[in-house]
Write a protein that holds these residues in place. Structure first.
Motif, short mmCIF file in Angstrom:
data_model
loop_
_atom_site.label_atom_id
_atom_site.label_comp_id
_atom_site.label_asym_id
_atom_site.label_seq_id
_atom_site.Cartn_x
_atom_site.Cartn_y
_atom_site.Cartn_z
N THR A 86 -30.42 -7.98 7.62
CA THR A 86 -30.77 -6.57 7.70
C THR A 86 -29.64 -5.79 8.35
O THR A 86 -29.29 -6.04 9.50
CB THR A 86 -32.07 -6.38 8.50
N ALA A 87 -29.07 -4.83 7.60
CA ALA A 87 -27.91 -4.09 8.10
C ALA A 87 -27.55 -3.00 7.09
O ALA A 87 -28.14 -2.91 6.01
CB ALA A 87 -26.71 -5.01 8.30
N PHE A 88 -26.56 -2.20 7.46
CA PHE A 88 -25.99 -1.17 6.59
C PHE A 88 -24.70 -1.74 6.03
O PHE A 88 -23.82 -2.13 6.80
CB PHE A 88 -25.75 0.09 7.43
N TYR A 89 -24.60 -1.80 4.70
CA TYR A 89 -23.44 -2.42 4.07
C TYR A 89 -22.57 -1.34 3.41
O TYR A 89 -23.06 -0.50 2.65
CB TYR A 89 -23.87 -3.45 3.02
N LEU A 90 -21.28 -1.41 3.70
CA LEU A 90 -20.34 -0.41 3.20
C LEU A 90 -19.24 -1.06 2.39
O LEU A 90 -18.65 -2.05 2.81
CB LEU A 90 -19.74 0.37 4.36
N CYS A 91 -18.96 -0.49 1.26
CA CYS A 91 -17.88 -0.93 0.39
C CYS A 91 -16.74 0.09 0.49
O CYS A 91 -16.99 1.29 0.66
CB CYS A 91 -18.38 -1.04 -1.04
N ALA A 92 -15.51 -0.37 0.40
CA ALA A 92 -14.37 0.52 0.48
C ALA A 92 -13.30 0.07 -0.50
O ALA A 92 -13.29 -1.09 -0.95
CB ALA A 92 -13.80 0.57 1.90
N SER A 93 -12.39 0.97 -0.82
CA SER A 93 -11.26 0.62 -1.66
C SER A 93 -10.03 1.37 -1.17
O SER A 93 -10.14 2.41 -0.49
CB SER A 93 -11.54 0.96 -3.13
N SER A 94 -8.86 0.83 -1.49
CA SER A 94 -7.62 1.52 -1.15
C SER A 94 -6.59 1.22 -2.22
O SER A 94 -6.67 0.20 -2.91
CB SER A 94 -7.11 1.09 0.23
N PRO A 95 -5.60 2.12 -2.35
CA PRO A 95 -4.64 1.99 -3.45
C PRO A 95 -3.75 0.76 -3.36
O PRO A 95 -3.28 0.26 -4.35
CB PRO A 95 -3.80 3.26 -3.34
N SER A 96 -3.48 0.28 -2.14
CA SER A 96 -2.55 -0.83 -2.01
C SER A 96 -3.00 -1.73 -0.89
O SER A 96 -3.90 -1.40 -0.13
CB SER A 96 -1.14 -0.31 -1.73
N THR A 97 -2.39 -2.85 -0.79
CA THR A 97 -2.79 -3.81 0.24
C THR A 97 -1.63 -4.10 1.17
O THR A 97 -1.54 -5.16 1.74
CB THR A 97 -3.26 -5.12 -0.40
N GLY A 98 -0.74 -3.16 1.30
CA GLY A 98 0.37 -3.36 2.20
C GLY A 98 -0.06 -3.20 3.64
O GLY A 98 -1.02 -3.79 4.08
N HIS A 99 0.63 -2.37 4.39
CA HIS A 99 0.26 -2.16 5.78
C HIS A 99 -0.81 -1.09 5.93
O HIS A 99 -0.95 -0.50 6.97
CB HIS A 99 1.49 -1.78 6.59
N MET A 100 -1.56 -0.90 4.89
CA MET A 100 -2.63 0.09 4.93
C MET A 100 -2.08 1.45 5.31
O MET A 100 -2.71 2.20 6.06
CB MET A 100 -3.76 -0.34 5.86
N ASN A 101 -0.89 1.78 4.82
CA ASN A 101 -0.35 3.11 5.03
C ASN A 101 -0.92 4.05 3.99
O ASN A 101 -0.22 4.82 3.35
CB ASN A 101 1.18 3.08 4.92
N THR A 102 -2.19 3.86 3.77
CA THR A 102 -2.87 4.68 2.79
C THR A 102 -4.28 4.94 3.28
O THR A 102 -4.75 4.32 4.22
CB THR A 102 -2.96 3.95 1.43
N GLU A 103 -4.93 5.83 2.60
CA GLU A 103 -6.30 6.19 2.94
C GLU A 103 -7.25 5.24 2.25
O GLU A 103 -7.11 4.94 1.06
CB GLU A 103 -6.54 7.62 2.46
N ALA A 104 -8.23 4.75 3.00
CA ALA A 104 -9.29 3.95 2.41
C ALA A 104 -10.47 4.86 2.09
O ALA A 104 -10.79 5.77 2.86
CB ALA A 104 -9.72 2.84 3.35
N PHE A 105 -11.10 4.62 0.96
CA PHE A 105 -12.25 5.41 0.54
C PHE A 105 -13.50 4.55 0.66
O PHE A 105 -13.52 3.40 0.20
CB PHE A 105 -12.07 5.86 -0.92
#
Lengths: 115, 114
Positions: A86-105
């Protein structure tokens, strides 16, 4: 409109049953993630995927399974082995998998209640 | 993983500036500093991120200390819609791969008074 969609918003299951949460994105993102959030807590990483047909365990993968057969889809199965599902589950995506120098949605989440 | 420390809660009045602090004394040279915010029962929303220099966008400003051991998120004029939980997050290498992950702490609950 581009975005990330989780369904359903609310889900109820009986104890001992497996349940699959859906996550779809049309942002053409390579990386996708699943997080779990408990009341009053931050998010904890369950699984992540950098590319189709490949995924890795996060910090709390026990009792969960995922698949990444298509770039736009990353379903999460909560198995009967998960002791406190029982919990709140969140899915996310991002354009690249480098150093996360990007925005995750993030999606709007699925609230799973196991009774 | 490098960790962040934030106050549990802060309060502000509408239309006043808000400075949300974050300490990250064990930050590595390759960690980016991210800020996300989350409204109740919703997914987190990206606010801003930076590496070394101060950053500005339409939502907020990020001030990063010269030694990078702390940072401050600045909301220039708080509105009621800014009331949320604000997370300061470091992203870096995970598991020896080039993958970067976001590790969320408990965040700061921001209350905005009319």
């Amino acid at each position: 409109d581009g975005g990330i969609t989780q369904s359903p918003k609310y889900l109820f299951r009986k104890e001992g049953q497996n349940v699959t949460l859906s996550c779809e994105q049309n942002l053409n993102h390579d990386a996708m993630y699943w997080y779990r959030q408990d009341p009053g807590q931050g998010l904890r990483l369950i699984y992540y995927s950098q590319i189709v047909n490949d995924f890795q365990k996060g910090d709390i993968a026990e009792g969960y399974s995922v698949s990444r057969e298509k770039k736009e889809s990353f379903p999460l199965t909560v198995t009967s082995a998960q002791k406190n599902p029982t919990a709140f589950y969140l899915c996310a995506s991002s354009p690249s998998t480098g150093h996360m120098n990007t925005e995750a949605f993030f999606g709007q989440g699925t609230r799973l209640t196991v009774v | 993983d490098a960790k962040t420390t934030q106050p549990n809660s802060m309060e502000s009045n509408e239309e006043e500036p808000v400075h949300l602090p974050c300490n990250h004394s064990t930050i590595s040279g390759t960690d980016y500093i991210h800020w996300y915010r989350q409204l109740p029962s919703q997914g987190p929303e990206y606010v801003i991120h930076g590496l070394t220099s101060n950053v500005n966008n339409r939502m907020a400003s990020l001030a990063i200390a010269e030694d990078r051991k702390s940072s401050t998120l600045i909301l220039h004029r708080a509105t009621l819609r800014d009331a949320a939980v604000y997370y300061c997050i470091l992203s870096g290498i995970f598991g020896g791969t080039s993958y970067g992950k976001l590790t969320f702490g408990q965040g700061t609950i921001l209350t905005v008074h009319p």
